[in-house]
Every structure is written in structure tokens, then in C-alpha cells.
Design a protein around this motif. Sequence first.
Motif, short mmCIF file in Angstrom:
data_model
loop_
_atom_site.label_atom_id
_atom_site.label_comp_id
_atom_site.label_asym_id
_atom_site.label_seq_id
_atom_site.Cartn_x
_atom_site.Cartn_y
_atom_site.Cartn_z
N ARG A 93 0.84 -1.21 0.00
CA ARG A 93 0.00 0.00 0.00
C ARG A 93 0.87 1.26 0.00
O ARG A 93 0.67 2.18 -0.77
N GLU A 94 1.91 1.25 0.87
CA GLU A 94 2.82 2.41 0.96
C GLU A 94 3.54 2.63 -0.36
O GLU A 94 3.77 3.78 -0.75
N ARG A 95 3.89 1.53 -1.05
CA ARG A 95 4.58 1.67 -2.33
C ARG A 95 3.67 2.36 -3.36
O ARG A 95 4.11 3.22 -4.12
N ARG A 96 2.40 1.93 -3.35
CA ARG A 96 1.44 2.55 -4.29
C ARG A 96 1.32 4.04 -4.00
O ARG A 96 1.38 4.88 -4.89
N LEU A 97 1.17 4.37 -2.71
CA LEU A 97 1.01 5.78 -2.33
C LEU A 97 2.26 6.58 -2.68
O LEU A 97 2.17 7.72 -3.14
N ALA A 98 3.42 5.99 -2.44
CA ALA A 98 4.68 6.68 -2.73
C ALA A 98 4.80 6.96 -4.23
O ALA A 98 5.31 8.01 -4.64
N LYS A 99 4.34 5.99 -5.02
CA LYS A 99 4.38 6.15 -6.48
C LYS A 99 3.56 7.37 -6.90
O LYS A 99 3.95 8.14 -7.78
N LYS A 100 2.40 7.50 -6.27
CA LYS A 100 1.50 8.63 -6.58
C LYS A 100 1.90 9.89 -5.82
O LYS A 100 1.18 10.87 -5.84
N LYS A 101 3.02 9.81 -5.09
CA LYS A 101 3.55 10.93 -4.31
C LYS A 101 2.55 11.42 -3.27
O LYS A 101 2.49 12.60 -2.93
N ILE A 102 1.71 10.50 -2.80
CA ILE A 102 0.73 10.87 -1.78
C ILE A 102 1.37 10.84 -0.39
O ILE A 102 1.18 11.72 0.42
N ARG B 267 9.74 8.49 3.74
CA ARG B 267 10.01 7.98 5.07
C ARG B 267 8.96 6.94 5.50
O ARG B 267 9.31 5.90 6.03
N ASP B 268 7.71 7.21 5.20
CA ASP B 268 6.65 6.26 5.53
C ASP B 268 6.89 4.91 4.85
O ASP B 268 6.70 3.85 5.44
N LEU B 269 7.32 5.00 3.58
CA LEU B 269 7.61 3.76 2.84
C LEU B 269 8.76 3.00 3.49
O LEU B 269 8.70 1.77 3.67
N GLN B 270 9.84 3.73 3.86
CA GLN B 270 11.00 3.09 4.49
C GLN B 270 10.61 2.37 5.79
O GLN B 270 11.02 1.24 6.03
#
Length: 419
Positions: A165-174, A178-181
Motif C-alpha cells: 500500500r505504501e509503495r502505491r502511495l509513494a508512487k503517486k507521491k501521496i 520515510r513512511d515507505l522506508q
Amino acid sequence: MTLVGCKALDAETIAAATTSDDEEQESSESEGEDEICEEHQVLENECGICHPQKAEALKTGQELKVRFESTKAVSKAGLQTAKPRVADTQPSVRVVSEVSYNENKLARITPVVAGIVREVYVDVGQSVEAGDALIQIHSAEIASAKTALISLDVDAALQSQECRRERRLAKKKISSTRDLQVAEAACRTAAMAVNMARQKLLNLGFTDAEIEKILQQQDASALLTIRAPLSGTIVYRNAVVGEVAQTGEDLFKVADLSTMWLSLSIPPDKADQVQVGMHVIASFGDSGPTKASGVITWVATSFGERSRMLVARATVDNADRKLRAGMFGYAKILTGPAHESAVTLPADAVQQFENKPYVFVKLEEDLYSLRRVQVYDRSEKRQVSITGVRPTEDVIVVGAFTAMSEFLKSRLGAGCVDE
Ligand SMILES: [Zn+2]
């Protein structure tokens, strides 16, 4: 010198010398060889009665002639002769041996966790294949290890979902990097915890397939099935339903009985004759002796502290399953190649003179050869293999001691007289 004309000859040379047409050559080689001992009617230089001291210098196969006082004296002595048996023998060492399980093919089955025995599937004497179930144990530790794996696996699945989920959000720059890490780190930690829980179950004896099944079926039961690690026969059982099985305690022993070990106890004076790779023939049992043969695979580097014996081990074939652990008997270690001209005689036929072995070969009723022989094998009971005698010759087998005594008497009477 005392040795002029004192050269003793072996039987063949003597035969050749006395029948030779080429006598000039013979007599020129050995002066005085033709002289006859008038008293004993043999060649002077081979008369054992007149020159007993020559016996010591004889080499294997060489001889002196010994004429006893009369044929009457011989029959009184009760001498008996026999032809030696052609020896089908190799030099060997006879040692005590004991059969034991081949420990390279023996497994002790002991639980890695304490538990209560729920089921016993096999009994002593039964054959098992590698992987066959032997026993089922009920253990709280098993249940907690399974529970830990199941819950950690659920946790890891959740973390993994969160990560995606975090990867998807990071991709969309949402969301932030840091959250992804943080999510990825948590994911890795959860996966690691699952691996550790899985390893614990592997250590407890579960297979990968069993672990998958535990996860699929969410099985947190306290049951552990212990399986045979190798194919063989159950030779020991100490498992009873309802009893507590302790860690480190043998529940079963499974042995592959197709081969066994022989423990060989080698006396110190024979130790340097024995090597790895030598063949061993052993026999056990009183009625219809059980035979075993194999090869020495190990020789100890030190003597037993109490026994003062050197222990060697041979692996022997047991395809017919006749050998049993604990059998006790004698073994012959073959220490050298067979000697083609060796013959076998009763041990009493061989007499010692100045620590060297001799036999008496019959030539006439009252005339015998005192023949130097070489002992080749003494491992058989009351039998001895020697070289220096032909199978066609008649050797004193009963009364050889008396014959030697008679010969020694002559030695007392006659000194070494210079010729
Ligand atoms: Zn003589």
C-alpha cells in the motif's frame, strides 16, 4: 676353521650330488663331501649325530641326517609319521573378536522436546524405511512453537500488505518516502521472525512439507511425529504410551543390519602386523559356526588402558542377518599373501632347537632328516603352517619331542670336532 666340509645341503642338492654324472665338478667344489661316516652310514658332513652343532646354521629346507641307535629304539619311541597337508593358508594373526552394530549405520532416536508418548508405531525387530513414523509425542512446547509460527505468519502477511500500500502511495507521491522506508523495515522484520519460527520447527524435527501444512491448516496441536532417519531394523525400544519422553533419552535405535562391526583385540606383540585394509575371517557359535568376513577399516592409535590390547575394527557383511551384536569369537586377520609352498602339520611335529623350528623327515626305518623349516602361520589351533617340507615327505607327527630329545643327547656326547 671348523666349517671345512661342514656345509649342510638341502635334500635336492644332496640327491643331485649323489647321483650326478658330473662328479668331478661336485667334488672340486666341496672337498671332503664324499666321505662317509662309517658309524652312521651317512655322508660325514651331514651326520647329525657326529656334528649336531651344525643344526643351528641350517637354513630353511636344509637338513642333517640323524640315524637312531636301532629300529627297535625307534619303535619303542612310538614315532608316527604323516604326510603334511598342502596348506591353503595365508599368514595371519588370531585374535578375539566381538560383533557390534555398524555405528555409521545406527541411529539413536531421541526427542528434542520432552513430552508424553501418545502413539508408538513400531516394535523391536521391525524393519522400517527412512521417513516411516516411529512415535507420536504430545508436547506443550510443540504447541507453542506452532502457535508462534502461525501468528507471526499472519503478522508478516499484514506487514507485507501494508508495504505494498505504501509503495502505491509513494508512487503517486501521496505519502512520504520515510513512511515507505518504515513500512519496508517492518515487513523485513516480520519476515525474519517467521523464518526463525519456521527454523525452530525444523529443529524440532518437522519437515518443510509439514510446516506448510501447519500454516495452511492453522494446526497448533501439540503433536509431534518422530520418523526414522534411515532404513533399517528397530534394535532397541524404550517408548511406552502414556510415559513421559525426556530429551536426550533414547526412545529407539534403528540399525542397518546389512553390515556389522567386528571389534578385534590385538595383543601388543602382534600389533605392528595389523593394518587398515587387511582381510578378516571370523567365526562364532558352537553349533554350525557362523562365519563373517570383511576388511579392517580402523586401527586404534593407542592401547586399551585396562585390556592392554590394541583395538581394530572391521566392517563385515551380514546380508543373511546371522550376525548379532554381542557375539563373541575368534577372528583371523590375514597379514600377508599366501605362500605357494607352505604345508600344514600338527603343531607338535615342529620342535624348537636353539629357538629355531625343525621337523624330522623319515628316510629309512632308523634314519631321519633333521630339517630346518620356517613357521609361516600359527593362527590355527594345534596346526602350524611351515615351508621347507614337501607334501610327499613323511614327517614325524607323533613323538617328535622324543626324537629331538634323542638328537640332543648326541649333542651332549659329541663336541664340534675339527676335521
Ligand atoms: Zn656319524
